[in-house]
Design a protein around this motif. Structure first.
Motif, short mmCIF file in Angstrom:
data_model
loop_
_atom_site.label_atom_id
_atom_site.label_comp_id
_atom_site.label_asym_id
_atom_site.label_seq_id
_atom_site.Cartn_x
_atom_site.Cartn_y
_atom_site.Cartn_z
N GLU A 193 0.81 -1.14 0.15
CA GLU A 193 -0.16 -0.16 -0.29
C GLU A 193 0.98 1.60 -0.02
O GLU A 193 0.75 2.59 -0.56
N ASN B 255 2.49 2.01 -3.31
CA ASN B 255 1.24 1.91 -4.10
C ASN B 255 1.12 3.74 -4.45
O ASN B 255 1.16 4.46 -5.11
N THR B 256 0.86 4.32 -3.04
CA THR B 256 0.67 5.57 -2.92
C THR B 256 1.87 6.04 -3.47
O THR B 256 0.94 6.91 -4.36
N ILE C 72 1.07 6.72 5.60
CA ILE C 72 0.50 5.38 5.51
C ILE C 72 0.52 4.31 6.24
O ILE C 72 0.08 3.68 6.24
N SER D 34 -6.97 1.00 -0.48
CA SER D 34 -6.33 2.07 -2.65
C SER D 34 -6.80 2.73 -2.70
O SER D 34 -6.23 3.42 -3.02
N HIS E 165 -7.61 13.35 -4.52
CA HIS E 165 -6.17 12.89 -4.04
C HIS E 165 -6.20 13.04 -2.84
O HIS E 165 -4.91 12.12 -2.70
N VAL F 71 -7.42 9.30 -2.29
CA VAL F 71 -6.69 8.38 -2.30
C VAL F 71 -5.26 7.58 -2.04
O VAL F 71 -5.01 6.85 -1.51
N TYR F 72 -4.93 9.27 -1.69
CA TYR F 72 -3.18 9.74 -1.64
C TYR F 72 -2.35 9.63 -0.52
O TYR F 72 -1.94 9.46 0.23
N ALA F 73 -3.74 10.16 0.24
CA ALA F 73 -4.05 10.83 1.77
C ALA F 73 -3.34 12.48 1.50
O ALA F 73 -2.41 12.94 3.24
N VAL F 74 -2.67 12.67 0.62
CA VAL F 74 -1.93 14.04 0.63
C VAL F 74 -2.70 14.47 -0.83
O VAL F 74 -3.38 14.06 -2.15
#
Lengths: 609, 693
Positions: free
Chosen positions: A34, A37-38, A204, B442, B583, B586-589
């Motif tokens: 994960e 992927n991020t 994460i 994800s 964004h 999905v990507y935390a930022v």
């Protein structure tokens, strides 16, 4: 051997729960996936989001590398040295911290790999550290490349160095460092986006590990750490016990870099395998002193690269962590260009060139154990398909641009059972890297790609052949463009093993406006005007075993599919055919092939006497 | 009575689902007949008609909609029976299908051969002429050479042609010329132009889509036409639709033109079914669907009522397979199921798969010569499966054989046979939990906030502990779990998508170009709607999306557009703000300072099909107590076996609640209700599991 098996069975009974451990490692791998992927999806520079030049890993609080699912092989080792420096330098470590580390003298690979370290706390105790390492498109070097082979020392190299510097406190970014980077790194928005992607990835990982600790409790997790590392060690022990006691001595050489290392950089290795004690000793001391170039190999890179070569020759599935690494001992020498350069020598190019040679010298050494063992050489040289290109973009008000291309690749080495892997690229990447879309490259960079293909007959022959390298032609559109190329394998191409052929070597040419081609040196920084082109041939991987032993059906398929020419099929592989290619009627003439091969073998003996 | 029929021809079984006008469901099943698919359908129709108490002719006569899902396309690809197809591409780039986009699994594994391209290099031909990223013709086409080439292809018996030229999305001129020339020189030969199929940048994705599409055209044309003929001959006069990879359906004419859209015809319907079931049970529109068969586990996602799509759907493995290029329902497939083999590696770790005993010889307990213990064997040892009532009693299971096989592992680990079997189920669950994690987390979605709908024959064994681990409080096993895809088709609408490539930035937004792209998309979709004559066309919607990213990123997020036409900066700002939020999720930022690049614009047309009433189920009444049909010992990870109530599904009335430990036996599946959990039957006869008390 029995004694060890009994012992491991005993250990297992008393310590490892084979079911719980299986469950927990699956979770851990999921966390790393994960994170990866991020990082990949959110990143801005092609080197991360297209080429996968990054890796995520988890290190224990006592600084043992624990888990690095699907990371780039050249990044597998060293995270624990970096976290050690974090612990040593920051006794006030606490939750909410994040650190930036890119110092090759403190466990990092090379300065272009910015590593974000986040200590993970659970119930007030530091229990793991997550690492997100990503190759930046630019790091403020004195020239617009992150692979600066000509750097005489770190001052000339000019990278901004962060020797494990705190960049977040209490989950807030410390803006001082952002300003430093913004005022020095080319295309700062791109860098900042990549920083956010790495940070997001690490955070994460932190969140998920805390959830896992909350679910299973600290005690179970701590037992799991011990069990998993011991398990990994057992897997390595088993593998080493299956090998013959032997000493493998092997050498290769990185190409010359004129004016800096005129003779090239010899790469020597001695590997002692002792199945009795289930250990392996790797001696890298017989190598030259640090060089006044960016080609020195940091400790992390040298060890990662050799481990990569060793793992390539083992049964797959042995976890690459400190448990397995306990069984491999490295002997290094102070002030050695390979593994232990002295400050202020530059390690700008540490992750590729010489490191690729280290992977190769190790993996091809194992072929000395005989057929079925080891690999040929291959995956050498970042030719112009991997150049760092820069200039000004006429479509965006002449704004500066800098990017690394991944538009083509050197071919992979043949193994004892398969042909080389196309798209392999440099060995340190293990074939994981993505390839650019030509259309996306032409959007991102003001350039035109004229062709990108494989030429027939360009793969080194063998019972199993290497994969061909790509042939590529491109040039700038609008403004001039600079291409920085740090190739290898033009002078000393990848070598075959057990009768397999060597690659013909990589080449780079400049095509002038009048159409004449000029051969360029191995490492070059070349400015191109519109109307001028670069043409490059990437290295093929080398072959494994005698081409005359190759299955004639494979040769036929290669000819039909235009990987091989009819002439080479006959002269090198000794295969005779009936029918023809155009109407898809080509078939192997078995008696003819037998005759031809007998004659070619006889010719060989004759030419030797 | 009026009916709607859906058919899913799978690899082994052909499932038929018939729904009448009040929503009552009848299922028919028969073996798939690969030589002549209609035979299997006919058999399944016969059995369903019999159950309904009418003749097949009467059934077909009273049917208004017939939806056909097929594995014919995918089977033809897997078995190499597609057309002899030529690949025409830009000079200098013959290896687009060979190189793909790079990447592989397992960096240290050198035993895997590099995959063959979808169309061989020997059938790849380079076409002179180059268009730039700006859409300018840098080098014209040499039509003389093309003519010569096409004549040669004709003479060599090529059956289909795939065309993908660089930058055909910026300027389709050269692809269009090729199309015209193919029609002139090789009239009747099917061909696919990449820009018409996928109007998006990234040449490999367009090329791969065009190659797959063209190679399927000849055989799918004859297959679908033949199917239509057979049905008409049998007296069917209603609408005939084909289910598509995008979770909708289309008419035969459209499917014949773009057969790539039917490649994932069956699996794409599982989320459609799951969404319908969840809504029917009043459990919301955030749904995870898990479909467990004997050899694969497929997981998909519905978020806020929208089925999760992907443009990165591969035939075969990611990176080394062939990318589909067209959007399709995102079902992640895992090689894990009842047949997965349990083993202990050299370091002493219990592992499940990836090897599978498959359906033959299958698990040890099948008695067909399987030697290695599988997940199904573990379920037998634990007492979850009745050895006399497996598959409704069609197969009796060898319990001793299963025990003996698992004992080998148990002895190695120093555990009891039951603990080992329970461990096998637990480790097997892990892979499935990971797969669901990967698709939900994800995407920034918490699985605990979703309803888990499980289908497939093997689902009932372990769905409860998987749901518990994921934190899903709501779990449904539909009555139609054994025919989930065919059931889903009953709820499918007619769906079509169009894309246009138009690159623009949030700071210098090209209003005119974007609005033109959107208008083109709309016109195309409305044309499509017109062409679907005979259906109730009035109830339709068009949603617009853009694939966008921060400047310098290369992976786009698909963002729904706030408006169908951009008229002011406010509209652009709205889009920007939606992007930042997506964004962040999905990507935390998110990066509020960054410019946003928009690449591909997309419209999705949905024409509602009014097939049957799907009234919401009444709330479950007060649970009634029920006596079990039997009691037997089963293991649930504790020291001793527990007395477990066994129920036959047919005996459970709506509103019944069963408290674990219990096992419910259905003809095609077995539902294990673990201790501390319970299961109720809803008024629609679905099973609702409560896994978290």
């Amino acid at each position: 051997m029995n004694a060890m098996n009994e012992k491991s069975a005993e250990q297992m009974d008393s310590a490892m729960d084979p079911i719980l451990t299986s469950v927990l490692i699956n979770r851990m791998d999921g966390i790393v996936r994960e994170m990866s992927n991020t990082l990949m999806r959110a990143a801005r520079s092609t080197v991360i989001n297209s080429a996968r030049d990054f890796s995520c890993s988890i290190v224990t609080a006592d600084n043992q590398l624990f888990c690095s699912a699907e990371g780039l092989p050249v990044h597998i080792f060293g995270g624990h040295i970096q976290t050690q420096s974090m612990c040593d330098l920051h006794p006030d470590l606490k939750e909410g911290d994040a650190f930036l580390h890119n110092d090759p003298y403190m466990g990092n690979t090379h300065p272009a790999d910015h590593t974000i370290l986040v200590p993970v706390f659970f119930e007030g105790e530091h229990i793991f550290t997550v690492c997100a390492k990503a190759h930046q498109a630019d790091i403020g070097n004195s020239v617009p490349t992150t692979y600066f082979a000509g750097a005489t020392d770190v001052y000339h190299e000019g990278a901004l160095i962060f020797p494990c510097v705190r960049v977040e406190r209490d989950y807030e970014t410390i803006d001082d460092f952002v300003r430093m980077c913004r005022s020095r790194i080319r295309v700062p928005d791109q860098w900042y986006g990549d920083f956010l992607a790495s940070l997001g990835s690490a955070r994460i990982g932190e969140r998920r590990i805390k959830e896992m600790c909350a679910k299973y409790g600290k005690k179970v997790i701590k037992e799991f750490i011990v069990n998993w590392l011991d398990y990994s060690e057992r897997r390595m022990v088993e593998e080493l016990r299956s090998m013959p006691k032997s000493r493998l001595i092997n050498s290769t050489s990185h190409d010359p870099f004129m004016g800096v290392v005129d003779e090239g950089i010899p790469v020597n290795i001695t590997i002692d395998i002792d199945p009795e004690s289930a250990t392996m000793e790797v001696d890298l001391r017989d190598n030259i002193d640090s060089v006044d170039s960016g080609l020195n190999t940091s400790e992390a890179c040298a060890i990662s690269a050799v481990l990569c070569g060793i793992f390539n020759c083992m049964k797959s599935g042995i976890p690459a962590n400190d448990g397995a690494f306990r069984r491999v001992k490295f002997l290094m020498r102070e002030n050695c260009a390979i593994g232990n350069p002295t400050f202020p020598h530059s390690c700008s190019v540490a992750t590729t060139n010489v490191a690729d040679r280290l992977v190769n010298v190790a993996q091809s050494a194992f072929a000395q154990l005989g057929k079925g063992h080891g690999l040929a050489q291959g995956g050498i040289g970042m030719g112009m398909s991997c150049a760092v290109v820069s200039g000004r973009d006429f479509r965006r008000n002449n704004a500066p641009h800098v990017s690394q291309l991944f538009s083509g690749a050197s071919g992979g080495a043949a193994s004892a059972s398969t042909d080389g892997w196309l798209n392999f690229s440099v060995s340190v990447s293990g074939g994981l890297m993505y390839q650019d879309s030509v259309e996306l490259v032409e959007i991102k960079v003001p350039m035109l790609v004229k062709s990108l293909k494989y030429l027939p007959g360009s793969a080194a022959a063998g019972e199993y052949r290497g994969a061909p390298g790509t042939e590529l032609v491109y040039g700038p559109v609008g403004n001039p463009m600079t291409a920085a190329i740090v190739c290898d394998g033009q002078e000393f191409p990848p070598q075959g093993v057990l009768g397999g052929h060597a690659s013909e070597g990589a080449r780079t040419f400049k095509i002038l406006e009048d159409g004449t081609e000029v051969r360029l040196p191995n490492m070059v920084q070349e400015e191109l005007k519109e109307g001028e082109w670069l043409r490059g041939q990437d290295n093929s991987g080398a072959g494994y075993g005698d081409p005359l032993d190759r299955d004639p059906e494979r040769v036929r398929h290669d000819v039909v599919e235009k990987w091989e020419t009819l002439a080479r099929a006959k002269d090198i592989y000794g295969v005779a055919f009936t029918g023809n290619v155009d109407d898809e009627s080509l078939a192997v003439d078995l008696p003819g092939t037998e005759q031809l091969r007998t004659r070619l073998r006889a010719d060989r003996v004759a030419s030797m006497s | 009575m009026k009916y709607s029929i859906s058919v899913d021809t799978g690899g082994t079984f052909t499932d038929v689902v018939i729904v009448d006008e009040v929503g009552a469901v009848t299922i028919g099943k028969s073996l798939t007949t690969h030589d002549r698919v209609y035979k299997g359908i006919n058999n399944a129709l016969d059995s369903a008609a019999e159950e309904l108490g009418i003749s097949k002719a009467e059934l077909l006569k009273a049917t208004e909609t017939f939806i056909y899902g097929t594995t014919h396309a995918i089977n033809s690809i897997v078995t190499g029976k597609t057309a002899k197809t030529a690949f025409l591409t830009t000079e200098g780039f013959p290896d687009i299908l060979v190189r793909k986009e790079g990447g592989k699994f397992n960096p240290h594994d050198f035993s895997e051969e590099y995959p063959e391209p979808y169309i061989p290099r020997s059938r790849t031909f380079e076409i002179q002429g180059r268009i730039t990223s700006e859409g300018e013709v840098m080098e014209g086409m040499n039509t003389g050479a093309v003519e010569e080439l096409l004549l040669r292809l004709k003479q060599q018996g090529y059956e289909a042609i795939a065309v993908c030229l660089l930058w055909s999305v910026a300027n389709p001129e050269h692809e269009l010329i090729l199309g015209e020339m193919i029609e002139n020189i090789m009239p009747g030969t099917p061909y696919t132009l990449s820009h018409k199929l996928v109007s998006a940048v990234r040449e490999y994705r367009r090329a791969s889509a065009a190659a797959i599409d063209a190679s399927l055209k000849p055989l799918m044309q004859s297959h679908l036409r033949e199917m239509e003929e057979n049905l008409r001959d049998a007296g069917y006069t209603g609408d005939l639709l084909v289910s598509t990879s995008s979770g909708g359906c289309c008419d035969i004419a459209y499917a014949v033109e773009r057969p790539i859209h039917v490649v994932k015809s069956g699996p794409s319907m599982a989320p459609v079914a799951a969404r319908a079931v969840s809504l029917l049970e009043g459990l919301g529109d955030n749904v995870i669907v898990a479909d467990t068969g004997g050899t694969t586990f497929d997981a998909g996602l519905v978020r806020d009522g929208e089925i999760k799509f992907s443009r990165e759907s591969w035939l075969g493995k990611q990176w080394t397979g062939h990318i589909m290029g067209v959007p399709s329902v995102d079902m992640r497939s895992l090689g894990a199921g009842g047949g997965s083999i349990a083993w202990i590696d050299s370091g002493g770790l219990l592992c499940i798969g990836p090897q599978s005993a498959g359906s033959y010889p299958g698990p040890v307990c099948y008695g067909n010569g399987g030697k290695e213990p599988t997940v199904t064997d573990a379920a037998v040892v634990l007492g979850y499966l009745d050895p006399e009532y497996f598959l409704g009693g069609r197969l009796s299971l060898d319990v001793d054989g299963a025990r003996a096989a698992i004992k080998v592992l148990a002895d190695q680990m120093g555990l009891s046979v039951e603990d080992t079997a329970f461990g096998i189920i637990r480790v097997a669950n892990e892979a499935m939990i990971s797969a669901i994690h990967d698709i939900t987390i994800s995407e920034g979605l918490n699985p605990a906030e979703s309803t888990l709908v499980a289908g497939g024959g093997a689902a009932g064994i372990n769905i409860a502990p998987i749901a518990k681990e994921l934190g899903c409080e709501r779990v449904v096993l539909p009555k139609t779990a054994g025919a989930l895809s065919a059931y889903g088709m009953q709820f499918a609408d007619i769906v079509a998508e169009e894309t246009r490539n138009c690159i623009t930035n949030s700071d210098s937004f090209s209003f005119d170009a974007v609005n033109k792209a959107l208008r083109d998309i709309e016109a195309e979709l409305l044309g499509f709607r017109e062409s679907h004559q005979g259906k109730s066309n009035d109830d339709y919607t068009i949603q617009y999306f853009v694939e966008a990213r921060y400047a310098h990123q290369v992976w786009e997020l698909e963002i729904p557009l706030p408006v169908g036409k951009f008229e002011s900066d406010d509209h652009v700002q709205e889009l920007v703000s939606i992007f930042h939020k997506a964004h962040e999720r999905v990507y935390a930022v998110s990066d509020e300072t960054s410019i946003i690049e928009c690449l591909n614009w997309k419209g999705r047309l949905v024409i509602k099909l009014d097939k049957q009433t799907t009234t919401a189920a009444a709330v479950t009444e007060t649970p009634v107590a029920v006596t079990p049909d039997a009691v037997r010992k089963a293991y649930f990870g504790r020291q001793t076996p527990e007395d477990t109530s066994i129920y036959k599904g047919v005996n459970l009335q709506p509103g019944t609640k069963v408290v674990g430990p219990a096992i419910i036996e259905e003809p095609t599946t077995t539902i294990v209700v673990y201790p501390g959990m319970s299961a109720s039957t809803s008024s629609s006869s679905n099973y609702i599991l409560e896994v978290i008390q």
